[in-house]
Design an enzyme around this catalytic site. Structure first.
Site, PDB file in Angstrom:
ATOM      1  N   ASP A   1      18.535  19.086 -12.163  1.00 27.73           N
ATOM      2  CA  ASP A   1      18.672  18.251 -13.672  1.00 27.73           C
ATOM      3  C   ASP A   1      20.148  17.538 -13.967  1.00 27.73           C
ATOM      4  O   ASP A   1      20.198  17.045 -14.759  1.00 27.73           O
ATOM      5  CB  ASP A   1      18.206  18.762 -14.702  1.00 27.73           C
ATOM      6  CG  ASP A   1      17.117  19.697 -14.335  1.00 27.73           C
ATOM      7  OD1 ASP A   1      15.812  19.066 -13.983  1.00 27.73           O
ATOM      8  OD2 ASP A   1      17.068  21.149 -14.529  1.00 27.73           O
TER       9      ASP A   1
ATOM     10  N   ARG B   1       1.584 -11.886  -1.233  1.00 25.07           N
ATOM     11  CA  ARG B   1       1.341 -10.599  -1.722  1.00 25.07           C
ATOM     12  C   ARG B   1       2.966 -10.027  -2.015  1.00 25.07           C
ATOM     13  O   ARG B   1       3.005  -9.093  -1.403  1.00 25.07           O
ATOM     14  CB  ARG B   1       0.615  -9.825  -0.864  1.00 25.07           C
ATOM     15  CG  ARG B   1      -0.829  -9.884  -0.960  1.00 25.07           C
ATOM     16  CD  ARG B   1      -1.484  -8.884  -0.108  1.00 25.07           C
ATOM     17  NE  ARG B   1      -0.764  -8.318   1.036  1.00 25.07           N
ATOM     18  CZ  ARG B   1      -0.970  -8.811   2.228  1.00 25.07           C
ATOM     19  NH1 ARG B   1      -2.033  -9.974   2.632  1.00 25.07           N
ATOM     20  NH2 ARG B   1      -0.387  -8.486   3.242  1.00 25.07           N
TER      21      ARG B   1
ATOM     22  N   HIS C   1      -1.367  -7.708   7.377  1.00 24.80           N
ATOM     23  CA  HIS C   1       0.021  -7.439   6.696  1.00 24.80           C
ATOM     24  C   HIS C   1       1.176  -7.125   8.092  1.00 24.80           C
ATOM     25  O   HIS C   1       0.711  -6.872   9.153  1.00 24.80           O
ATOM     26  CB  HIS C   1      -0.321  -5.970   6.314  1.00 24.80           C
ATOM     27  CG  HIS C   1       0.823  -5.496   5.344  1.00 24.80           C
ATOM     28  ND1 HIS C   1       1.330  -6.256   4.371  1.00 24.80           N
ATOM     29  CD2 HIS C   1       1.860  -4.396   5.365  1.00 24.80           C
ATOM     30  CE1 HIS C   1       2.628  -5.656   3.962  1.00 24.80           C
ATOM     31  NE2 HIS C   1       2.565  -4.461   4.522  1.00 24.80           N
TER      32      HIS C   1
ATOM     33  N   ARG D   1      -1.662  -0.362  11.410  1.00 29.66           N
ATOM     34  CA  ARG D   1      -1.964   0.743  10.301  1.00 29.66           C
ATOM     35  C   ARG D   1      -3.403   0.334   9.963  1.00 29.66           C
ATOM     36  O   ARG D   1      -4.421   0.040  10.833  1.00 29.66           O
ATOM     37  CB  ARG D   1      -1.155   0.420   9.105  1.00 29.66           C
ATOM     38  CG  ARG D   1      -0.719   1.465   8.195  1.00 29.66           C
ATOM     39  CD  ARG D   1       0.106   1.044   7.288  1.00 29.66           C
ATOM     40  NE  ARG D   1       0.165  -0.013   6.278  1.00 29.66           N
ATOM     41  CZ  ARG D   1       0.825  -0.280   5.401  1.00 29.66           C
ATOM     42  NH1 ARG D   1       2.021   0.332   5.098  1.00 29.66           N
ATOM     43  NH2 ARG D   1       0.431  -1.216   4.560  1.00 29.66           N
TER      44      ARG D   1
ATOM     45  N   LYS E   1       2.029  -1.587  -6.608  1.00 28.46           N
ATOM     46  CA  LYS E   1       1.925   0.012  -6.235  1.00 28.46           C
ATOM     47  C   LYS E   1       2.972   0.701  -6.688  1.00 28.46           C
ATOM     48  O   LYS E   1       4.233   0.282  -6.686  1.00 28.46           O
ATOM     49  CB  LYS E   1       1.563   0.012  -4.762  1.00 28.46           C
ATOM     50  CG  LYS E   1       2.706  -0.581  -3.932  1.00 28.46           C
ATOM     51  CD  LYS E   1       2.063  -0.943  -2.785  1.00 28.46           C
ATOM     52  CE  LYS E   1       3.272  -1.554  -1.803  1.00 28.46           C
ATOM     53  NZ  LYS E   1       3.096  -2.323  -0.611  1.00 28.46           N
TER      54      LYS E   1
ATOM     55  N   TYR F   1      26.121  24.581  -6.958  1.00 34.83           N
ATOM     56  CA  TYR F   1      25.231  25.585  -6.179  1.00 34.83           C
ATOM     57  C   TYR F   1      25.898  25.889  -4.764  1.00 34.83           C
ATOM     58  O   TYR F   1      26.134  24.559  -3.973  1.00 34.83           O
ATOM     59  CB  TYR F   1      23.605  25.320  -5.999  1.00 34.83           C
ATOM     60  CG  TYR F   1      23.027  25.682  -7.238  1.00 34.83           C
ATOM     61  CD1 TYR F   1      22.821  26.824  -7.765  1.00 34.83           C
ATOM     62  CD2 TYR F   1      22.184  24.542  -7.719  1.00 34.83           C
ATOM     63  CE1 TYR F   1      22.371  27.128  -8.918  1.00 34.83           C
ATOM     64  CE2 TYR F   1      21.556  24.778  -8.996  1.00 34.83           C
ATOM     65  CZ  TYR F   1      21.498  26.160  -9.682  1.00 34.83           C
ATOM     66  OH  TYR F   1      20.814  26.371 -10.542  1.00 34.83           O
TER      67      TYR F   1
ATOM     68  N   CYS G   1      22.100  19.194  -8.355  1.00 39.54           N
ATOM     69  CA  CYS G   1      21.172  19.965  -8.907  1.00 39.54           C
ATOM     70  C   CYS G   1      19.950  19.429  -9.365  1.00 39.54           C
ATOM     71  O   CYS G   1      19.745  18.152  -9.241  1.00 39.54           O
ATOM     72  CB  CYS G   1      21.958  20.969  -9.995  1.00 39.54           C
ATOM     73  SG  CYS G   1      23.403  21.610  -9.629  1.00 39.54           S
TER      74      CYS G   1
HETATM   75  C1  LIG Z   1       3.326  -3.180  -0.445  1.00 37.14           C
HETATM   76  C2  LIG Z   1       2.724  -4.245   0.330  1.00 37.14           C
HETATM   77  C3  LIG Z   1       3.140  -5.482  -0.019  1.00 37.14           C
HETATM   78  C4  LIG Z   1       4.378  -6.118  -0.484  1.00 37.14           C
HETATM   79  O1  LIG Z   1       5.427  -5.867   0.331  1.00 37.14           O
HETATM   80  P1  LIG Z   1       6.915  -6.418  -0.122  1.00 37.14           P
HETATM   81  O2  LIG Z   1       7.682  -6.132   1.112  1.00 37.14           O
HETATM   82  O3  LIG Z   1       7.406  -5.382  -1.256  1.00 37.14           O
HETATM   83  O4  LIG Z   1       6.860  -7.721  -0.568  1.00 37.14           O
HETATM   84  C5  LIG Z   1       2.280  -6.549   0.459  1.00 37.14           C
HETATM   85  N1  LIG Z   1       0.900  -6.135   1.085  1.00 37.14           N
HETATM   86  C6  LIG Z   1       0.634  -4.887   1.232  1.00 37.14           C
HETATM   87  C7  LIG Z   1      -0.820  -4.644   1.829  1.00 37.14           C
HETATM   88  C8  LIG Z   1       1.389  -4.052   0.784  1.00 37.14           C
HETATM   89  O5  LIG Z   1       0.988  -2.631   0.924  1.00 37.14           O
END
Ligand SMILES: *Cc1c(COP(=O)(O)O)cnc(C)c1O
Length: 867
Positions: A810, A717, A661, A629, A531, A761, A808
């Site tokens: 850039d 994951r 998760h 979540r 992601k 700035y 700033c």
């Molecule tokens: C981002 C994410 C992960 C990976 O998490 P890390 O801490 O970067 O390893 C795994 N599962 C889900 C659902 C996520 O959103």
């Protein structure tokens, strides 16, 4: 050999220090390649200034120095003391001085100069001519492929008084260079090998390139001799427009050869010369060069030899000893008894096709033709088109295609479009992955002894690393491959489109994925979390790399994130972690992604979308075990069971997995993570007893992968661990993982600002003393955060330089008062290593009060990614 008196006279230089030597073996402008006894020439380059390396040159045994006057007063005492023992010549401009020397020494020792230019084949042609001549005359040849306004003069430092001929290769990368080189070396004999679109980047159009190369015949004297291929229409047209009056214009043609007798084997090319004015009888005509394009190389060398008075029979005899050069269709023994054709020296469209044709010609009928192709660079607007054109040739010349790099991926795309089977195409981004893919292919025992592998790419693509990994005896690499000196091994050329860029080390990502695989064992799969453009690392390249290194599935946050992966032809399954609104479900079905489900309503909608498109979609159920979540609460076990049963009934959708998760697997206290795990296990046991357990169970992010092995289930994951970052200060990756991302910029200005003046700035910073500042071309619109806290400091010349005032949009300003050597153009590290210093994403996150993933994934798209 360079004599001090010649050098002083030619350059009008000033002998600042006498030193002990008055003769030097050669010039060197790169201390990493310097050999004791050579004269070090400090040259300013686009990226670096040789004057920074004088001390290094002295330490490595330089016995002479050629330096520029303007820098002398900035040298520290330590350096001046060291220089006092070394013959030191001071000039205004060292590049110019080298050119003056080259011109003078050619006049003093006056060898007959033969100049070779053209789009491709210059070095081989130069070598073949020199081999033929050196059989009868004392012959100098320009060094390696040193062929420009810097390289030719550097090379001529090796000229000796006894040389009767000097065979020089003239290259050009900007208009006027060939004319300038000809003015310096005054050739008597000239050859244009061919004209192809290779240097278009610098010349814009073909006509301007042709005009550039035309400077060579134009520079020849009245008794000069110019040679080109009779059939080459471009050169012929060029010669006609030039209307030369002086030199003899001669041509060669393949019709001089009996091509029906041509033999092309691994020992080279062999045919006959048809009788002509130069010889009454047929003559054998052979060399050890591979590839029929080298018939031209041989004909050129033959004609020049004969023209210089060597009898035809002797000329062909000398020609028969010509050997291929490293990196230019050089035959090597490969792993699994394969043969390698190492053509890694450089690449252009013409030489790519020649390489592929040679591959096809030299592969026996029972062997496979495997092409490993890297990027071709410096083609300007023609770049994409050129890669696609090569792709369209693949079906004709190869059985398998492995590409390495971003441009080369276009070759793969075009090959696919040209009907080449997709399962014989492998797109990779690292040398390791390209080599590993080939190794696996070659291990097919039935084909051993017959397969041939062509390895080719531009210099910058460094494809010799792939060759090395495929060599049967890699210990011989230093003698047999190009760019094996310590200097070359260190050189990393990056080509960002902006002086602020991200370097992504994809081999680190490959390495980290392999380490994760070792950690979890063969039974457990890896789904890499891609992601947010792979946490800012570039999703497509990361996807290809992790799939080559053990991952089998990819995870993204949204349906749109799957589109570029799908379009690039990635066929690994992609799970969308997030919410898919009903209006996007057809798009999800079209892309073939795997969906996350947590409600009956969405299951029905997805089923309808799948039916509408007549497809089947895989789904994973998400359970909320304590993250609070997305997902069905674990307490609602009846609802989970009902959803599993419903999915089984619904047409067009298929339950493949179930997952949860973790909220705090990266904490020191694992109580919450263990509770989540227990809840998830309870859900699974209920499903199992009812015979409803889906095939893929997964839970572990990076932290849980490391800290909670019971959570591995069927698949992990990971995200952050793949990128080489520690999940948290408390849950750290084991040894061996490497951070993949560096964030860099270059100093755009260095100046002194008096005390009491404003910087940036809002004038939030007022100098307290005279301050030496450096302006950097990076700002908050690049992800270089402004507030509430900023980066704090960056690295310049291995030291911390604090940010002054506000960042700033850039740009920003840093303090370099304590770094006297800081100059415009210096590399600045924002994340990464510099010398022994480093600035990690973790450190920056701490300064910003943020998280390392946030820091890297916030580096915005306008910052180019290079690898
Ligand atoms: C981002 C994410 C992960 C990976 O998490 P890390 O801490 O970067 O390893 C795994 N599962 C889900 C659902 C996520 O959103």
């Amino acid at each position: 050999m360079i004599y001090l008196e010649h050098l002083l006279k030619a350059t009008h230089g000033q002998l600042r220090y006498q030193g002990k030597q008055t003769r030097f073996d050669a010039f060197s402008h790169d201390t990493r390649q310097l050999i004791p006894g050579e004269m070090f020439v400090a040259v300013r380059g686009e990226r670096d200034d040789g004057h920074n390396y004088i001390l290094d040159a002295i330490r490595r045994g330089a016995t002479g120095l050629l330096v520029e006057a303007r820098t002398l007063n900035t040298f520290p005492d330590e350096l001046l003391t060291a220089m006092a023992h070394i013959a030191t010549i001071v000039v205004e401009d060292t590049r110019l001085a080298l050119q003056q020397y080259a011109q003078a020494i050619l006049q003093i020792w006056h060898p007959k100069v033969i100049a070779v230019t053209g789009s491709v084949g210059k070095t081989s042609t130069k070598e073949a001519i020199a081999t033929v001549l050196s059989n009868s005359f004392s012959t100098f040849r320009s060094w390696q492929n040193y062929n420009d306004l810097l390289g030719i003069p550097l090379s001529l430092g090796r000229l000796e008084p006894h040389h009767e001929y000097a065979v020089l290769e003239l290259g050009c990368d900007h208009p006027g260079e060939i004319a300038e080189l000809c003015r310096i070396v005054s050739p008597q004999i000239g050859v244009i090998t061919n004209i192809t679109p290779i240097e278009l980047q610098y010349f814009g159009t073909f006509d301007r390139l042709a005009a550039e190369l035309g400077a060579l015949p134009q520079s020849l004297p009245a008794d000069g001799y110019f040679l080109f291929e009779d059939e080459n229409a471009a050169i012929r047209a060029l010669i006609e427009t030039l209307q030369l009056s002086g030199p003899t214009i001669a041509t060669f043609s393949r019709q001089e050869l009996n091509l029906s007798q041509l033999q092309t084997t691994w020992s080279g090319l062999a045919t006959e010369l048809i009788p002509s004015a130069t010889h009454a009888h047929k003559l054998p005509f052979s060399s050890h060069l591979l590839g029929t394009h080298h018939l031209n190389t041989m004909l050129i060398a033959y004609h020049i030899g004969v023209q210089q008075g060597i009898p035809a029979a002797e000329t062909v005899q000398a020609l028969s000893t010509v050997e291929p050069m490293a990196g230019r269709l050089y035959p090597l023994a490969g792993v699994s008894h394969a043969r390698l054709l190492d053509d890694t020296h450089n690449a252009s469209p013409a030489s790519m096709e020649a390489g592929l044709a040679t591959l096809a010609m030299l592969t026996p009928a029972n062997g496979r033709r495997i092409a490993i192709l890297g990027d071709m660079l410096n083609l300007g607007d023609y770049e994409a088109e050129a890669h696609r054109a090569i792709g369209s040739l693949i079906p004709r010349y190869a059985d398998y295609l492995i590409t390495r790099g971003e441009q080369a991926a276009l070759i793969a795309e075009a090959a696919r479009q040209a009907g080449f089977p997709a399962d014989r195409i492998n797109v990779t981004y690292t040398h390791e992955d390209a080599a590993q893919t080939a190794r696996m292919l070659l291990e097919d025992a039935d084909r051993q002894h017959h397969d041939v592998v062509l390895i080719k790419g531009s210099e910058v693509a460094r494809m010799e690393r792939v060759s090395e990994m495929l060599m049967d005896q890699p210990a011989n690499a230093p003698e047999l491959l190009v760019r094996q000196t310590p200097g070359w091994k260190q050189i990393v050329v990056t080509r960002p489109q902006r002086p602020t860029w991200l370097e992504i080390d994809l081999s680190a990502i490959g390495n980290n994925t392999r380490l994760l695989k070792q950690l979890i064992g063969p039974q457990v799969q890896i789904m890499v979390s891609l992601k947010a453009d792979a946490y800012g690392h570039g999703a497509l390249k990361v996807a290809r790399t992790v799939l080559h290194n053990g991952a089998t599935m990819l995870g993204v946050a949204t349906v749109t994130e799957a589109i570029p992966l799908h379009d690039a032809g990635i066929d690994a399954p992609i799970l969308v972690y997030g919410y898919i609104p009903h209006w996007q479900m057809r798009e999800a079905v079209r892309l073939g992604v795997t969906a996350t489900l947590y409600s009956s309503e969405s299951a029905k909608a997805l089923s309808r979308a799948a039916q509408a498109l007549d497809k089947t979609v895989k789904v994973h159920i998400k359970v909320d075990t304590g993250m609070g979540r997305l997902g069905i609460r674990h307490e609602q076990i009846d609802e989970i069971v009902a959803l599993v049963r419903e999915i089984a009934e619904l047409p067009g959708i298929e339950l493949e997995g179930i997952y949860t998760h973790f909220a705090s697997a990266d904490a020191e206290d694992q109580t919450h993570a263990r509770m989540q795990l227990a809840r998830f296990q309870h859900v699974l046991s209920v499903l199992t007893t009812q015979g409803l357990r889906p095939p893929l169970i997964h839970a572990a992010n990076s932290a849980a992968t490391v800290a909670l092995p019971e959570a591995h289930f069927d698949m992990i994951r990971p995200g952050i661990a793949v990128y080489g970052l520690h999940p948290s200060p408390l849950v750290r990756l084991p040894e061996g993982f490497r951070a993949a991302l560096s964030f860099k910029t270059q100093i755009s200005q260095v100046k002194w600002i008096p005390a009491g003046e404003c910087i940036s700035y809002g004038c939030t910073y007022i100098t307290e003393r005279p301050t030496k500042t450096a302006v950097l071309p990076v700002g908050y619109a690049d992800g270089f955060r402004r507030s509430p806290r900023n980066w704090g400091s960056v690295l310049i010349r291995g030291q911390e330089a604090p940010i002054l005032g506000r960042v700033c949009m850039d740009q920003c300003v840093v303090d370099v008062t304590h770094i006297p050597e800081a100059r415009m153009g210096d590399e600045v590290v924002l994340i990464g290593r510099q010398g022994n210093a480093s600035l990690t994403a973790e450190q920056i996150a701490e300064r910003l009060g943020s998280l390392h993933c946030e820091v890297t994934s916030e580096i915005l798209a306008r910052v180019p990614r290079v690898n």
